[in-house]
Design an enzyme around this catalytic site. Structure first.
Site, PDB file in Angstrom:
ATOM      1  N   GLU A 129       7.735   3.871  -2.825  1.00 56.37           N
ATOM      2  CA  GLU A 129       8.156   4.460  -1.952  1.00 56.37           C
ATOM      3  C   GLU A 129       6.909   4.937  -1.064  1.00 56.37           C
ATOM      4  OE1 GLU A 129      10.588   7.160  -4.514  1.00 56.37           O
ATOM      5  OE2 GLU A 129      12.293   6.420  -2.949  1.00 56.37           O
ATOM      6  N   GLY A 153       8.237   5.819  -7.149  1.00 53.71           N
ATOM      7  CA  GLY A 153       7.793   6.681  -6.021  1.00 53.71           C
ATOM      8  C   GLY A 153       6.492   5.991  -5.360  1.00 53.71           C
ATOM      9  N   GLU A 161      14.030   3.150 -11.654  1.00 53.22           N
ATOM     10  CA  GLU A 161      14.564   4.318 -11.699  1.00 53.22           C
ATOM     11  C   GLU A 161      15.923   4.269 -12.275  1.00 53.22           C
ATOM     12  OE1 GLU A 161      12.890   3.703  -8.990  1.00 53.22           O
ATOM     13  OE2 GLU A 161      12.146   5.589  -8.106  1.00 53.22           O
ATOM     14  N   ALA A 193       6.692   8.487  -9.511  1.00 53.03           N
ATOM     15  CA  ALA A 193       6.349   9.765  -9.831  1.00 53.03           C
ATOM     16  C   ALA A 193       6.316  10.195 -11.231  1.00 53.03           C
ATOM     17  CB  ALA A 193       8.019  10.630  -9.277  1.00 53.03           C
TER      18      ALA A 193
HETATM   19  N1  CO8 Z   1       4.801   9.154 -15.131  1.00 59.74           N
HETATM   20  C1  CO8 Z   1       3.984   9.623 -16.112  1.00 59.74           C
HETATM   21  N2  CO8 Z   1       3.185   8.880 -16.728  1.00 59.74           N
HETATM   22  C2  CO8 Z   1       3.123   7.772 -16.637  1.00 59.74           C
HETATM   23  C3  CO8 Z   1       4.095   6.951 -15.679  1.00 59.74           C
HETATM   24  C4  CO8 Z   1       4.631   7.860 -14.781  1.00 59.74           C
HETATM   25  N3  CO8 Z   1       5.711   7.085 -13.895  1.00 59.74           N
HETATM   26  N4  CO8 Z   1       3.708   5.556 -15.681  1.00 59.74           N
HETATM   27  C5  CO8 Z   1       2.685   5.450 -16.665  1.00 59.74           C
HETATM   28  N5  CO8 Z   1       2.506   6.727 -17.432  1.00 59.74           N
HETATM   29  C6  CO8 Z   1       1.639   6.772 -18.388  1.00 59.74           C
HETATM   30  C7  CO8 Z   1       2.079   6.227 -19.682  1.00 59.74           C
HETATM   31  O1  CO8 Z   1       2.859   7.249 -20.113  1.00 59.74           O
HETATM   32  C8  CO8 Z   1       0.797   6.022 -20.466  1.00 59.74           C
HETATM   33  O2  CO8 Z   1       0.397   7.473 -20.843  1.00 59.74           O
HETATM   34  P1  CO8 Z   1      -0.359   7.674 -22.232  1.00 59.74           P
HETATM   35  O3  CO8 Z   1      -1.488   6.853 -22.278  1.00 59.74           O
HETATM   36  O4  CO8 Z   1      -0.715   9.105 -22.277  1.00 59.74           O
HETATM   37  O5  CO8 Z   1       0.679   6.948 -23.356  1.00 59.74           O
HETATM   38  C9  CO8 Z   1      -0.143   5.732 -19.181  1.00 59.74           C
HETATM   39  O6  CO8 Z   1       0.339   5.908 -18.132  1.00 59.74           O
HETATM   40  C10 CO8 Z   1      -0.425   4.067 -19.346  1.00 59.74           C
HETATM   41  O7  CO8 Z   1       1.105   3.555 -19.340  1.00 59.74           O
HETATM   42  P2  CO8 Z   1       1.659   2.548 -20.507  1.00 59.74           P
HETATM   43  O8  CO8 Z   1       0.947   2.890 -21.570  1.00 59.74           O
HETATM   44  O9  CO8 Z   1       2.968   2.721 -20.166  1.00 59.74           O
HETATM   45  O10 CO8 Z   1       1.151   0.888 -19.736  1.00 59.74           O
HETATM   46  P3  CO8 Z   1       1.491  -0.320 -19.759  1.00 59.74           P
HETATM   47  O11 CO8 Z   1       0.546  -1.106 -19.401  1.00 59.74           O
HETATM   48  O12 CO8 Z   1       2.143  -0.582 -21.195  1.00 59.74           O
HETATM   49  O13 CO8 Z   1       3.039  -0.466 -18.886  1.00 59.74           O
HETATM   50  C11 CO8 Z   1       4.034   0.153 -17.015  1.00 59.74           C
HETATM   51  C12 CO8 Z   1       2.830  -0.062 -17.527  1.00 59.74           C
HETATM   52  C13 CO8 Z   1       5.122  -0.928 -17.042  1.00 59.74           C
HETATM   53  C14 CO8 Z   1       3.860   0.755 -15.294  1.00 59.74           C
HETATM   54  C15 CO8 Z   1       4.877   1.637 -17.795  1.00 59.74           C
HETATM   55  O14 CO8 Z   1       3.614   2.549 -17.610  1.00 59.74           O
HETATM   56  C16 CO8 Z   1       5.847   2.206 -16.916  1.00 59.74           C
HETATM   57  O15 CO8 Z   1       6.989   1.540 -17.105  1.00 59.74           O
HETATM   58  N6  CO8 Z   1       5.796   3.233 -16.378  1.00 59.74           N
HETATM   59  C17 CO8 Z   1       7.041   3.937 -15.681  1.00 59.74           C
HETATM   60  C18 CO8 Z   1       7.401   3.228 -14.487  1.00 59.74           C
HETATM   61  C19 CO8 Z   1       8.518   4.049 -13.924  1.00 59.74           C
HETATM   62  O16 CO8 Z   1       9.517   4.027 -14.619  1.00 59.74           O
HETATM   63  N7  CO8 Z   1       8.403   4.593 -12.426  1.00 59.74           N
HETATM   64  C20 CO8 Z   1       9.485   5.125 -11.984  1.00 59.74           C
HETATM   65  C21 CO8 Z   1       9.341   6.650 -12.293  1.00 59.74           C
HETATM   66  S1  CO8 Z   1      10.618   7.644 -11.550  1.00 59.74           S
HETATM   67  C22 CO8 Z   1      10.309   7.691  -9.847  1.00 59.74           C
HETATM   68  O17 CO8 Z   1       9.408   7.388  -9.329  1.00 59.74           O
HETATM   69  C23 CO8 Z   1      11.273   8.405  -9.107  1.00 59.74           C
HETATM   70  C24 CO8 Z   1      10.921   8.424  -7.728  1.00 59.74           C
HETATM   71  C25 CO8 Z   1      11.866   9.373  -6.754  1.00 59.74           C
HETATM   72  C26 CO8 Z   1      11.416  10.728  -6.830  1.00 59.74           C
HETATM   73  C27 CO8 Z   1      11.753  11.581  -5.770  1.00 59.74           C
HETATM   74  C28 CO8 Z   1      12.482  12.818  -5.866  1.00 59.74           C
HETATM   75  C29 CO8 Z   1      12.904  13.480  -4.615  1.00 59.74           C
END
Ligand code: CO8
Length: 254
Positions: A111, A108, A131, A65
């Site tokens: 999911e 997400g 998460e 998400a």
């Molecule tokens: N949301 C927003 N932006 C994101 C997300 C995300 N989930 N994942 C990556 N991005 C963005 C980064 O902020 C970055 O943006 P910018 O270039 O502007 O800084 C860009 O994408 C590239 O990402 P990275 O530079 O971090 O890339 P890496 O190769 O270094 O890392 C990863 C890749 C490991 C995937 C890393 O991006 C990461 O950890 N991302 C987040 C993963 C995460 O925590 N996902 C879970 C999110 S919470 C969720 O899904 C809840 C679901 C349930 C909700 C339902 C509600 C009812």
């Protein structure tokens, strides 16, 4: 249509692409709602026999998400079923669905892949639920579907530690059905829809319902659904054609 989602029909497959590669295809609420609405648009389209969901680029199917959007939400909005509701709509669509996962399917994104009937992936794909490291939990079906599809122990390990699951492990567990190189992944997913399009359309819809009952109901209720679905199919022209084609040593024309 949300600009971050594209939809096209390729052969007999509807193909939905999440198109936010700069944010690793992170899913906003609007993106997930748009995907669910597209399933609804296609459900009665005679040309669409199944739906493929994929992410733009090879780095991510969807990295979860959108965390910037989650940051703005508080308890009142989170008590609304929102994201979970649309994921369920995708899972319950009569159309068969295939997640074509290249790169990360996290939170997400995992999911959304679990909401599909079949998952295929590349050898480098990674699945996971980060998460709890954010102080939240998988909230769009993840805790329930991973437990049902791969077992409670697997769900505990990945949800409580945040450990990533390799494509090979997901394949071993049966969560992923096929592995393909990135360049071949989308076509492989479309080919699966074409395979299904050659089979009885009502049989597919009822098989999907009966299989879903195995995770949603008791064994007795599931067996009853299977029995009634089979009985209903025995009154169809589709059944007459399928059996006659086998006996006549020809391909069925559904
Ligand atoms: N949301 C927003 N932006 C994101 C997300 C995300 N989930 N994942 C990556 N991005 C963005 C980064 O902020 C970055 O943006 P910018 O270039 O502007 O800084 C860009 O994408 C590239 O990402 P990275 O530079 O971090 O890339 P890496 O190769 O270094 O890392 C990863 C890749 C490991 C995937 C890393 O991006 C990461 O950890 N991302 C987040 C993963 C995460 O925590 N996902 C879970 C999110 S919470 C969720 O899904 C809840 C679901 C349930 C909700 C339902 C509600 C009812």
């Amino acid at each position: 249509m949300n600009a971050a989602v594209t939809a096209e029909v390729v052969g007999r497959a509807g193909v939905i692409t999440v198109n936010r590669p700069d944010a690793l295809n992170a899913l906003t609420y609007d993106v997930v709602r748009t995907i669910a609405q597209q399933f609804d648009t296609w459900r009665d389209d005679q040309h669409v026999h199944g739906v493929v969901i994929t992410g733009a680029g090879d780095r991510a199917f969807a990295a979860g998400a959108d965390i910037t959007e989650l940051q703005r939400k508080r308890v009142p909005e989170m008590t609304d079923t929102g994201m979970q509701h649309w994921m369920t709509a995708i899972r319950e669509s009569p159309l068969p669905s295939i997640a074509a996962v290249s790169g990360f399917a996290l939170g997400g994104g995992f999911e959304l892949a679990l909401a599909c009937d079949i998952r295929i992936a590349t050898p480098a794909s990674k699945f996971g639920f980060p998460e709890t490291g954010l102080g939240i939990i998988p909230g769009a079906g993840g805790t329930q579907l991973l437990s049902r599809y791969a077992g409670v122990s697997v769900a505990n390990y990945h949800v409580l530690t945040g450990a990533l699951m390799s494509a090979e492990r997901a394949h071993q567990l049966g969560l992923v059905s096929e592995l393909h190189e990135p360049a071949a992944l989308r076509d492989a997913a479309i080919a699966l829809v074409e395979t299904m399009a050659g089979r009885g359309p009502l049989a597919l819809r009822l098989a999907k319902r009966a299989i879903r009952a195995s995770s949603d109901t008791s064994l007795a209720a599931g067996l009853e659904i299977e029995l009634l679905a089979q009985a209903a199919l025995f009154g169809t022209e589709e059944r007459d054609e399928g059996l006659a084609a086998f006996i006549g040593k020809r391909q069925p024309d559904f």
